[in-house]
Design a protein around this motif. Structure first.
Motif, PDB file in Angstrom:
ATOM      1  N   GLU A 162       0.850  -1.193   0.000  1.00  0.00           N
ATOM      2  CA  GLU A 162       0.000   0.000   0.000  1.00  0.00           C
ATOM      3  C   GLU A 162       0.885   1.242   0.000  1.00  0.00           C
ATOM      4  O   GLU A 162       1.954   1.259   0.635  1.00  0.00           O
ATOM      5  CB  GLU A 162      -0.910   0.008   1.229  1.00  0.00           C
TER       6      GLU A 162
ATOM      7  N   ASN B  41       1.038   5.487   0.645  1.00  0.00           N
ATOM      8  CA  ASN B  41       0.408   6.642   1.270  1.00  0.00           C
ATOM      9  C   ASN B  41       0.492   7.823   0.310  1.00  0.00           C
ATOM     10  O   ASN B  41       1.562   8.405   0.111  1.00  0.00           O
ATOM     11  CB  ASN B  41       1.104   6.970   2.595  1.00  0.00           C
ATOM     12  N   ARG B  42      -0.618   8.152  -0.313  1.00  0.00           N
ATOM     13  CA  ARG B  42      -0.629   9.219  -1.319  1.00  0.00           C
ATOM     14  C   ARG B  42      -0.526  10.618  -0.708  1.00  0.00           C
ATOM     15  O   ARG B  42      -0.489  11.605  -1.454  1.00  0.00           O
ATOM     16  CB  ARG B  42      -1.911   9.114  -2.151  1.00  0.00           C
ATOM     17  N   GLN B  43      -0.478  10.715   0.623  1.00  0.00           N
ATOM     18  CA  GLN B  43      -0.247  11.999   1.274  1.00  0.00           C
ATOM     19  C   GLN B  43       1.221  12.200   1.651  1.00  0.00           C
ATOM     20  O   GLN B  43       1.600  13.264   2.129  1.00  0.00           O
ATOM     21  CB  GLN B  43      -1.107  12.109   2.549  1.00  0.00           C
TER      22      GLN B  43
ATOM     23  N   PRO C 167      -2.615   9.361   6.910  1.00  0.00           N
ATOM     24  CA  PRO C 167      -2.236   8.570   5.729  1.00  0.00           C
ATOM     25  C   PRO C 167      -3.439   8.242   4.841  1.00  0.00           C
ATOM     26  O   PRO C 167      -4.536   8.000   5.332  1.00  0.00           O
ATOM     27  CB  PRO C 167      -1.643   7.303   6.341  1.00  0.00           C
ATOM     28  N   GLU C 168      -3.177   8.255   3.544  1.00  0.00           N
ATOM     29  CA  GLU C 168      -4.188   7.891   2.535  1.00  0.00           C
ATOM     30  C   GLU C 168      -3.667   6.664   1.790  1.00  0.00           C
ATOM     31  O   GLU C 168      -2.967   6.779   0.794  1.00  0.00           O
ATOM     32  CB  GLU C 168      -4.418   9.064   1.571  1.00  0.00           C
ATOM     33  N   TRP C 169      -4.020   5.490   2.278  1.00  0.00           N
ATOM     34  CA  TRP C 169      -3.434   4.256   1.766  1.00  0.00           C
ATOM     35  C   TRP C 169      -4.172   3.787   0.521  1.00  0.00           C
ATOM     36  O   TRP C 169      -5.403   3.817   0.455  1.00  0.00           O
ATOM     37  CB  TRP C 169      -3.480   3.159   2.824  1.00  0.00           C
ATOM     38  N   HIS C 170      -3.356   3.353  -0.482  1.00  0.00           N
ATOM     39  CA  HIS C 170      -3.888   2.781  -1.722  1.00  0.00           C
ATOM     40  C   HIS C 170      -3.164   1.470  -1.984  1.00  0.00           C
ATOM     41  O   HIS C 170      -1.926   1.431  -2.016  1.00  0.00           O
ATOM     42  CB  HIS C 170      -3.681   3.736  -2.903  1.00  0.00           C
TER      43      HIS C 170
END
Length: 405
Positions: A104, A106-108, A131-134
């Motif tokens: 994943e 973290n897009r932040q 965190p912005e997990w993808h």
């Protein structure tokens, strides 16, 4: 005269074609150089070779393996521990999370933005934000560009980890300089090979075999480099697309070589060879300058073969094409020459007799008339003139004095 004009016109046409060919090749070379840029794309933008080596000295978490890949351009982490491992970013923020679920991002994370390119120039993100997990991969293996473990000067580096959200970990390693290979020898080998291939320009079958072999070697090297650079997030297809145009050039040489066995396609062979020499031989020439290769260990041989075969085919194909164009020009002159002679002969045959006939007819028409006119003139005026002369010279008897009287 007409044959000379036809020959000059044929040479001018041939010269124009030659110049168009040269202009097209030069335009293609310039375009390829603009495309190639620094060295070539491996792992999207990693160089094919670098002048340093990245070594991983230790990993503090059991079951976690870290190594440098693609010549040190990226780090690869494989988590077989069964635990959740988070790679912390440049500002200590959560960057990557690797677990049994996969990988994943973290897009932040500012580090995520910086890792999108090898230069780390992209900006964005907020380290203090949540965190912005993808999820980007389903396997616990990830690769990323990390500024902390790349490029000279020689130094020690470290990347912090966080295990299961509470236990700290760390990866340690070093960056060291690597001596350069014998650059001049590799270039000399490529140039010498190109000269040898160029000297074979009269042997069509041999050139075809060389083209298929050289293009095949370059294709295998490009594909194997893509396989080595692949990761769960960036598969082989992505890596092949990153090398699309060099691969197209290599496959094009193979196709041109095979086609030349059945049909004369010299100009195609020349252009394909030039593209291969520039896109792979020149574009990936960093393997001749730097000691650490990003692709297969035999990469220098693959590049030198592409340079030698590509440049040699460009020369050999150009010579064969020029020879064929000259033969066509000579054949065209041979076709028009007799026509000019025939037209000239026909013109003489058509007009010559007519002129003779007209001349004879003119002599036949006017000659007798002149003779006839002259004849009567002589018969009419000649005697008169004679009679008149006799009258003037002989006086009448009555006018002569009588001596007897």
């Amino acid at each position: 005269m007409r044959r000379g004009v036809a020959a000059v016109c044929g040479e001018l046409r041939l010269g124009a074609v030659v110049w168009r060919f040269v202009a097209a090749v030069c335009a293609g070379v310039v375009g390829v150089l603009l495309y190639s840029g620094p060295a070539a794309a491996h792992g999207a933008d990693a160089p094919v070779a670098v002048d340093y080596v990245v070594r991983v000295a230790s990993v503090s978490v059991a079951g976690v393996e870290v190594r440098a890949v693609e010549g040190g351009a990226r780090l690869e982490l494989v988590n077989r521990s069964g635990r959740e491992v988070v790679v912390l970013g440049l500002q200590g923020e959560p960057f990557l999370r690797v677990s049994d679920r996969g990988v994943e991002e973290n897009r932040q994370s500012p580090t995520w933005f910086a890792s999108r390119s090898i230069g780390g120039s992209a900006g964005g993100g907020n380290a203090a934000a949540a965190p912005e997990w993808h999820l980007v991969a389903h396997q616990p293996r990830v690769r990323w560009h990390d500024e902390r473990a790349r490029e000279l000067p020689a130094r020690a580096w470290s990347v912090p980890l966080l295990v299961d959200g509470r236990e700290p970990g760390i990866v340690r390693g070093t960056v060291a300089a690597v001596p350069a290979p014998r650059t001049g020898w590799w270039w000399a080998g490529g140039v010498l090979g190109a000269v040898v291939v160029g000297l074979l320009w009269r042997l069509r079958t041999v050139l075809a075999v060389v083209a298929v072999g050289g293009g095949g070697v370059a294709s295998v090297w490009i594909v194997q480099s893509a396989v080595l650079a692949a990761s769960p997030a960036d598969g082989v297809g992505v890596q092949v697309l990153a090398r699309l145009w060099p691969l197209v050039a290599a496959v094009g040489v193979v196709a041109a070589g095979g086609l030349s066995l059945f049909k004369r396609v010299d100009i195609v062979v020349a252009i394909a060879g030039a593209c291969l020499a520039v896109m792979v031989g020149v574009g990936d020439s960093a393997v001749f300058r730097y000691g650490t290769l990003a692709g297969p260990s035999w990469g220098r041989w693959g590049v030198v073969v592409a340079l030698a075969v590509g440049a040699g085919l460009a020369v050999a194909g150009g010579l064969r094409w020029y020879q064929a164009a000259g033969e066509h020009a000579d054949a065209g002159q041979g076709d028009h020459g007799p026509e000019v002679g025939e037209h000239a002969d026909a013109g003489q045959g058509d007009h010559g007799p007519e002129a003779g006939e007209h001349a004879d007819a003119g002599q036949g028409d006017h000659g007798p008339e002149a003779g006839e006119r002259t004849g009567p003139g002589e018969s009419d005026h000649g005697p008169q003139a004679g009679e008149g002369g006799e009258r003037d010279q002989a006086p009448p008897e009555s006018a002569q004095p009588s001596l007897g009287k």
